[in-house]
Design a protein around this motif. Sequence first.
Motif, PDB file in Angstrom:
ATOM      1  N   PRO A  29       0.810  -1.232   0.000  1.00 35.96           N
ATOM      2  CA  PRO A  29       0.000   0.000   0.000  1.00 35.96           C
ATOM      3  C   PRO A  29       0.833   1.268   0.000  1.00 35.96           C
ATOM      4  O   PRO A  29       0.385   2.307  -0.502  1.00 35.96           O
ATOM      5  N   GLU A  30       2.074   1.213   0.544  1.00 38.91           N
ATOM      6  CA  GLU A  30       2.905   2.404   0.648  1.00 38.91           C
ATOM      7  C   GLU A  30       4.032   2.433  -0.373  1.00 38.91           C
ATOM      8  O   GLU A  30       4.951   3.244  -0.263  1.00 38.91           O
ATOM      9  N   GLY A  31       3.995   1.532  -1.345  1.00 37.60           N
ATOM     10  CA  GLY A  31       5.016   1.542  -2.383  1.00 37.60           C
ATOM     11  C   GLY A  31       5.855   0.293  -2.398  1.00 37.60           C
ATOM     12  O   GLY A  31       5.500  -0.740  -1.815  1.00 37.60           O
ATOM     13  N   ARG A  71       8.376  -4.058   8.159  1.00 38.57           N
ATOM     14  CA  ARG A  71       7.095  -3.340   8.141  1.00 38.57           C
ATOM     15  C   ARG A  71       5.924  -4.220   8.551  1.00 38.57           C
ATOM     16  O   ARG A  71       4.948  -3.753   9.127  1.00 38.57           O
ATOM     17  N   ASP A  85      11.710  -2.891   4.431  1.00 46.77           N
ATOM     18  CA  ASP A  85      12.083  -1.756   3.584  1.00 46.77           C
ATOM     19  C   ASP A  85      12.923  -2.246   2.414  1.00 46.77           C
ATOM     20  O   ASP A  85      13.750  -3.161   2.555  1.00 46.77           O
TER      21      ASP A  85
END
Length: 411
Positions: A29-31, A71, A85
Amino acid sequence: MARRIGSRYTAHQILGRGSAGTVWLGEGPEGPVAIKLLREDLSSDQELVGRFVQERTALLGLEHPHVVSVRDLVVDGNDLALVMDLVRGTDLRTRLDRERRLAPEAAVAIAADVADGLAAAHAAGVVHRDVKPENVLLDMQGPLGPGGSHRALLTDFGVAKLIDTPRRTRASKIIGTPDYLAPEIVEGLPPRAAVDIYALATVLYELLAGFTPFGGGHPGAVLRRHVTETVVPLPGIPDELWQLLVQCLAKAPASRLRASELAARLRELLPLLAGMPPLDVDEPDTDQPEETAEELSGAAPAAGRPVRRGAVPLVPGAKPSDSNRDTHTSMRVPAPDELAGGAHGTARAPRAAGAPRPGSARNRAVTRRRRLTLAVAATLVTAAAVGTWLATTEDTPPPPRDQKNSAPATP
């Protein structure tokens, strides 16, 4: 081919493979993210899955510029994955394979970054347990540091602990990578923060020399060296750096520095190392199964000359190999008598110059030749004795007849 990981992530492309699983380039969702999908045999272990979930809070709460942050943790059917990450770069092992060894300034800068990451982890109560070049990522997109080094980030926190379940290993097993295992782990003690310091010092030695201080040959022999042997000096580096390495490679955990102290000391040494070229040292010969003449005589090796590492089996039934960098190798804890001896500068049973090391292939060959020689000699002696007896028997005249029976009859 893209595959779904849980309900929030998609894995697009394999970035690399390790002994614990496969790393994918993914999307969330965040890339972009990196997704480490653990092996299927691990995901089918319900006990491991339970511990995986229990470690969630500790792993997700570890954030630091020199740590690859986790994450999310995904448990979905047969998928057991860590979402991390994405670091645009390579791992330290790949750079070592390409360059063999680094200039001291760059090596120390990378080690200082890793020590900073370990300091944050230890403060949070997390022990990495598998510090090695494969688990150090280099950020190629960030600014260059001292000696042209890239920012280093430590990854795979908690993986060794997750895999090291009581049912899978029990108290008699060792989980880890033999080249980087601290002596206390080999002796069966629980891993504390000091094991990470020992492993990082081993990595720094490898960055400088191109080889680890106790590696080479059969993994069992590597384990024994961690407990019994002293580290071979590296010529050409400042004494302050060498003393720091020796302290962090101490056999006693309490003698080693804490991660924060090590990071500070390493950064203090950077100006002293500016402009120094990579070291020019001999690589140890791990292809030969026999010991060097110095090892055979019990003498210490010449300064700056690495010791030849022979394949000395320690775990019964195992075959010699050079797979000592495999992650999470599982072996039994060696018995005290198996760890005794074999160290330069430490207690070792004396033997004459040129005598083979007890238990080595050469020792067994010498023993077989000696037994064969004794057997042949015994056969020859027996044959000679029998021949002498037969010859004596043939040359000896028959005993005289009894005078009473042989006397002529008297008329």
